[in-house]
Write a protein that holds these residues in place. Sequence first.
Motif, PDB file in Angstrom:
ATOM      1  N   VAL A  83       6.125  73.123  35.605  1.00  0.00           N
ATOM      2  CA  VAL A  83       7.575  73.132  35.758  1.00  0.00           C
ATOM      3  C   VAL A  83       8.188  72.807  34.398  1.00  0.00           C
ATOM      4  N   LYS A  84       9.240  73.536  34.020  1.00  0.00           N
ATOM      5  CA  LYS A  84       9.940  73.203  32.781  1.00  0.00           C
ATOM      6  C   LYS A  84      10.975  72.125  33.091  1.00  0.00           C
ATOM      7  N   LEU A  85      10.790  70.959  32.504  1.00  0.00           N
ATOM      8  CA  LEU A  85      11.753  69.866  32.644  1.00  0.00           C
ATOM      9  C   LEU A  85      12.748  69.953  31.490  1.00  0.00           C
ATOM     10  N   ILE A  86      14.021  70.056  31.809  1.00  0.00           N
ATOM     11  CA  ILE A  86      15.075  70.138  30.804  1.00  0.00           C
ATOM     12  C   ILE A  86      15.953  68.898  30.931  1.00  0.00           C
ATOM     13  N   ALA A  87      16.058  68.146  29.859  1.00  0.00           N
ATOM     14  CA  ALA A  87      16.843  66.908  29.861  1.00  0.00           C
ATOM     15  C   ALA A  87      18.150  67.120  29.102  1.00  0.00           C
ATOM     16  N   TYR A  88      19.238  66.658  29.672  1.00  0.00           N
ATOM     17  CA  TYR A  88      20.530  66.735  28.992  1.00  0.00           C
ATOM     18  C   TYR A  88      20.543  65.785  27.795  1.00  0.00           C
ATOM     19  N   TYR A  89      21.177  66.235  26.723  1.00  0.00           N
ATOM     20  CA  TYR A  89      21.119  65.525  25.445  1.00  0.00           C
ATOM     21  C   TYR A  89      22.540  65.375  24.907  1.00  0.00           C
ATOM     22  N   LEU A  90      22.931  64.139  24.618  1.00  0.00           N
ATOM     23  CA  LEU A  90      24.260  63.832  24.085  1.00  0.00           C
ATOM     24  C   LEU A  90      24.185  63.696  22.567  1.00  0.00           C
ATOM     25  N   PRO A  91      24.943  64.509  21.804  1.00  0.00           N
ATOM     26  CA  PRO A  91      24.850  64.451  20.337  1.00  0.00           C
ATOM     27  C   PRO A  91      25.896  63.540  19.693  1.00  0.00           C
ATOM     28  N   GLN A  92      26.339  62.481  20.387  1.00  0.00           N
ATOM     29  CA  GLN A  92      27.443  61.676  19.862  1.00  0.00           C
ATOM     30  C   GLN A  92      26.987  60.490  18.997  1.00  0.00           C
ATOM     31  N   PHE A  93      25.712  60.336  18.770  1.00  0.00           N
ATOM     32  CA  PHE A  93      25.222  59.140  18.089  1.00  0.00           C
ATOM     33  C   PHE A  93      25.288  59.290  16.568  1.00  0.00           C
ATOM     34  N   HIS A  94      26.489  59.510  16.088  1.00  0.00           N
ATOM     35  CA  HIS A  94      26.756  59.564  14.656  1.00  0.00           C
ATOM     36  C   HIS A  94      28.270  59.498  14.489  1.00  0.00           C
ATOM     37  N   PRO A  95      28.771  58.965  13.390  1.00  0.00           N
ATOM     38  CA  PRO A  95      30.225  58.922  13.175  1.00  0.00           C
ATOM     39  C   PRO A  95      30.768  60.284  12.783  1.00  0.00           C
ATOM     40  N   PHE A  96      32.008  60.548  13.198  1.00  0.00           N
ATOM     41  CA  PHE A  96      32.702  61.759  12.769  1.00  0.00           C
ATOM     42  C   PHE A  96      34.203  61.463  12.763  1.00  0.00           C
ATOM     43  N   PRO A  97      34.981  62.259  12.034  1.00  0.00           N
ATOM     44  CA  PRO A  97      36.379  61.884  11.753  1.00  0.00           C
ATOM     45  C   PRO A  97      37.240  61.639  12.980  1.00  0.00           C
ATOM     46  N   GLU A  98      37.069  62.439  14.015  1.00  0.00           N
ATOM     47  CA  GLU A  98      37.924  62.270  15.198  1.00  0.00           C
ATOM     48  C   GLU A  98      37.671  60.932  15.881  1.00  0.00           C
ATOM     49  N   ASN A  99      36.412  60.542  16.001  1.00  0.00           N
ATOM     50  CA  ASN A  99      36.132  59.236  16.594  1.00  0.00           C
ATOM     51  C   ASN A  99      36.643  58.105  15.709  1.00  0.00           C
ATOM     52  N   ALA A 118      39.329  58.193  14.001  1.00  0.00           N
ATOM     53  CA  ALA A 118      40.771  58.123  14.240  1.00  0.00           C
ATOM     54  C   ALA A 118      41.091  57.561  15.617  1.00  0.00           C
ATOM     55  N   TRP A 119      40.290  57.912  16.621  1.00  0.00           N
ATOM     56  CA  TRP A 119      40.602  57.515  17.994  1.00  0.00           C
ATOM     57  C   TRP A 119      40.125  56.114  18.341  1.00  0.00           C
ATOM     58  N   TRP A 120      39.004  55.698  17.770  1.00  0.00           N
ATOM     59  CA  TRP A 120      38.376  54.455  18.203  1.00  0.00           C
ATOM     60  C   TRP A 120      38.171  53.445  17.074  1.00  0.00           C
ATOM     61  N   GLY A 121      38.314  53.874  15.834  1.00  0.00           N
ATOM     62  CA  GLY A 121      38.086  52.975  14.710  1.00  0.00           C
ATOM     63  C   GLY A 121      36.950  53.467  13.832  1.00  0.00           C
ATOM     64  N   LYS A 122      37.026  53.126  12.558  1.00  0.00           N
ATOM     65  CA  LYS A 122      36.067  53.605  11.573  1.00  0.00           C
ATOM     66  C   LYS A 122      34.631  53.261  11.965  1.00  0.00           C
ATOM     67  N   GLY A 123      33.771  54.288  11.948  1.00  0.00           N
ATOM     68  CA  GLY A 123      32.352  54.080  12.217  1.00  0.00           C
ATOM     69  C   GLY A 123      31.960  54.081  13.675  1.00  0.00           C
ATOM     70  N   PHE A 124      32.906  54.364  14.576  1.00  0.00           N
ATOM     71  CA  PHE A 124      32.587  54.347  16.009  1.00  0.00           C
ATOM     72  C   PHE A 124      31.549  55.410  16.332  1.00  0.00           C
ATOM     73  N   THR A 125      30.555  55.027  17.128  1.00  0.00           N
ATOM     74  CA  THR A 125      29.623  55.972  17.737  1.00  0.00           C
ATOM     75  C   THR A 125      29.404  55.520  19.173  1.00  0.00           C
ATOM     76  N   GLU A 126      28.595  56.261  19.908  1.00  0.00           N
ATOM     77  CA  GLU A 126      28.284  55.869  21.285  1.00  0.00           C
ATOM     78  C   GLU A 126      27.670  54.476  21.352  1.00  0.00           C
ATOM     79  N   TRP A 127      26.953  54.080  20.314  1.00  0.00           N
ATOM     80  CA  TRP A 127      26.342  52.744  20.301  1.00  0.00           C
ATOM     81  C   TRP A 127      27.396  51.645  20.345  1.00  0.00           C
ATOM     82  N   SER A 128      28.602  51.921  19.870  1.00  0.00           N
ATOM     83  CA  SER A 128      29.648  50.895  19.864  1.00  0.00           C
ATOM     84  C   SER A 128      29.955  50.427  21.276  1.00  0.00           C
ATOM     85  N   ASN A 129      29.926  51.337  22.249  1.00  0.00           N
ATOM     86  CA  ASN A 129      30.130  50.947  23.643  1.00  0.00           C
ATOM     87  C   ASN A 129      28.885  50.306  24.236  1.00  0.00           C
TER      88      ASN A 129
END
Length: 433
Positions: free
Chosen positions: A77-93, A95-106
């Motif tokens: 069986v092919k197991l496919i896992a969903y993958y979230l690519p938010q674990f890095h800073p980017f400009p929109e985050n 602006a919205w959450w504060g400098k350097g915010f990533t998913e780890w911040s939560n």
Amino acid sequence: MKDAVLFLLLSGLAWLSPPLPSRMARRFRNSASKRDPRRHWAQSEQNVTRYGQGFASTDVVDSFMPDARPAEFAPKVKLIAYYLPQFHPFPENDAWWGKGFTEWSNVGKAIPNYPGHYQPHCPIHLGYYDLRLPEIMEEQTRMAKAYGVGGFSYYFYWFDGKTLMEGPLQQMLHRPEIDMPFCLTWANENWTRRWDGREHDVLIGQNHSIADSKALLSHIRPYLEDPRYITIDDKPAFIVYRANIIPDIRAITDAWRAAAQSWGFPDLYLIAAQTFDVGDPSDLGFDAACEFPPHQTQRRDITDEVGVFNPNFTGSILDYGAIVAGSVAKPEPDHKCFKSVVLSWDNTARNQNAPRILERFSVPAYQSWLTTLCRQVLVQPKYSADEKIVFINAWNEWAEGTHLEPDRKYGFAYLHATAQAVQDAGIEAQDKT
């Protein structure tokens, strides 16, 4: 004086359950507790108890397993896992959450809401990683494949011509060392401050239209043409998270298919995630659906059974076992629908006081569930060899408490269970043929 009167009134209303629904009564109790004149006297003692009770549970290591990768095997069986690519800073985050915010911040700031509540979830092996480092995705690939995961479905964030979090995916696209089969899931909700995709507090919104959807498909064409991209009967698989909120969706799927065929593909293989109200995917012009637990699952609320000590708690706590039981007993629908499992879903990290939590999770329950679904898929004749797929929610949804990646409490136990489940299902299916 006003708070005291409200406290007495709300306390009285809370005692009306029954006939009030239990969740409404719980809201009255929580509102009353905020106005309890005695609350301030005992607040510091309560905080000490709250932290002590919760963190004791995270130190339990009975289920912890080290990294001991099994001998190479070929999953049926092919197991496919969903993958979230938010674990890095980017400009929109920034602006919205504060400098350097990533998913780890939560993730790091979550605290327990009741005795034995497993929070925070702390990663090991790769630690609090940054997806700007290509070595991270390379090791994730090695680890996932070793334990039987056959592909990642990367969440893709497109908003009316603008993408978010695409840097890691672009990096993957240009690095053959990240040798993992993959497909894309278009997370086509609004991006909101409350992480719920609804219409309030929108940070960046969708503008669904035929033109926008055609532009999206043109943008992802390099992904679809990559040799690692997952195909089903030679058709690139493309998942839409909420297909039913897109106006003129049948016209859009027709346009998508025509574009793919003009590029030399026989067609697209379109999959509608069953997140909210999606049923038969053919109604939307899709080839198949895929379950997306904890959405559309059998539920048993156990909030009043766990001893919540957070006075501001208004969330819901559901029994993991009930969701598993409902899933394995679900009859096979007439349409094609890919089975899916979830680990210990818990989005406390994103919403401390109003999370949804799957409690009474265990690794053996997850393994048994995955084994059963893999076996069901293998013996179901309506699925072609390429359609022998089960989805896992998720590879790295750390802020939602569901991740195959190893953590401090369980170590590599999730991955060991995954490998064992897919191997056992293959053996059982072979024995029956």
